[in-house]
Scaffold this active site. Structure first.
Site, mmCIF file in Angstrom:
data_model
loop_
_atom_site.group_PDB
_atom_site.id
_atom_site.type_symbol
_atom_site.label_atom_id
_atom_site.label_comp_id
_atom_site.label_asym_id
_atom_site.label_seq_id
_atom_site.Cartn_x
_atom_site.Cartn_y
_atom_site.Cartn_z
ATOM 1 C CB SER A 1 -0.877 0.011 1.254
ATOM 2 O OG SER A 1 -1.532 1.256 1.400
ATOM 3 C CE1 TYR B 1 -4.468 -1.986 4.584
ATOM 4 C CE2 TYR B 1 -3.391 0.074 3.991
ATOM 5 C CZ TYR B 1 -3.976 -1.120 3.620
ATOM 6 O OH TYR B 1 -4.081 -1.460 2.299
#
Length: 164
Positions: free
Chosen positions: A131, A144
């Protein structure tokens, strides 16, 4: 593969008539995507497997089925992931555990299950989807981002260790 980036990748690869093994924990969603792809791209062979990537035994059984039914794989794309947005001090330990189980352990389980097959074949690629949060960490995405940063680091190291 039943949604998001996985669905988008599946569509793009189907355009190229790639043989796909689509995996998701959502059986109904997975079957819907497979049916849609088969109708739209009839020349792209589509196989499905409902698997919880947090369960190594399910992954191993899937790999054994792939070897028996298909023979092998050229590319493994680890794309499964879940997110959590919010301050880290408000995350529960069970939320942390869920993020780590899917985003970290799921990726590791998949790599370890497929790596012997790829080595035996003498070729193949592993793509681990991380990501942008791994590189541009923002408040409220800390947990995350930290887990995706681990995946990015592992992928970089695996690249050098496995390229031979």
């Amino acid at each position: 593969a039943a949604g998001g980036i996985g669905l988008s990748l599946s569509k793009q690869l189907s355009v190229e008539n790639a043989s796909l093994i689509l995996i998701d924990i959502d059986k109904d969603g997975l079957q819907g995507v497979a049916e849609m792809l088969r109708n739209k791209y009839p020349n792209a062979p589509i196989f499905t497997s409902t698997v919880d990537i947090t369960q190594p035994d399910q992954i191993q059984e899937m790999v054994e089925n792939i070897v028996t039914e298909i023979g092998g794989v050229d590319v493994l794309i680890n794309n499964a992931g879940v997110g959590f947005q919010g301050p880290m001090d408000r995350m529960t330990l069970s939320q942390w555990q869920h993020l780590v189980n899917v985003n970290f352990w799921g990726t590791l389980y998949m790599v370890y299950a497929f790596l012997p097959l790829l080595k035996d074949q003498g070729y193949g690629q592993i793509i681990n989807v991380s990501s942008g949060q791994a590189f541009f960490r923002l408040p409220s995405w800390g947990a995350y981002a930290a887990i995706k940063l681990m995946i990015g680091a592992l992928s970089e190291i695996w690249h050098f260790e496995l390229k031979r």
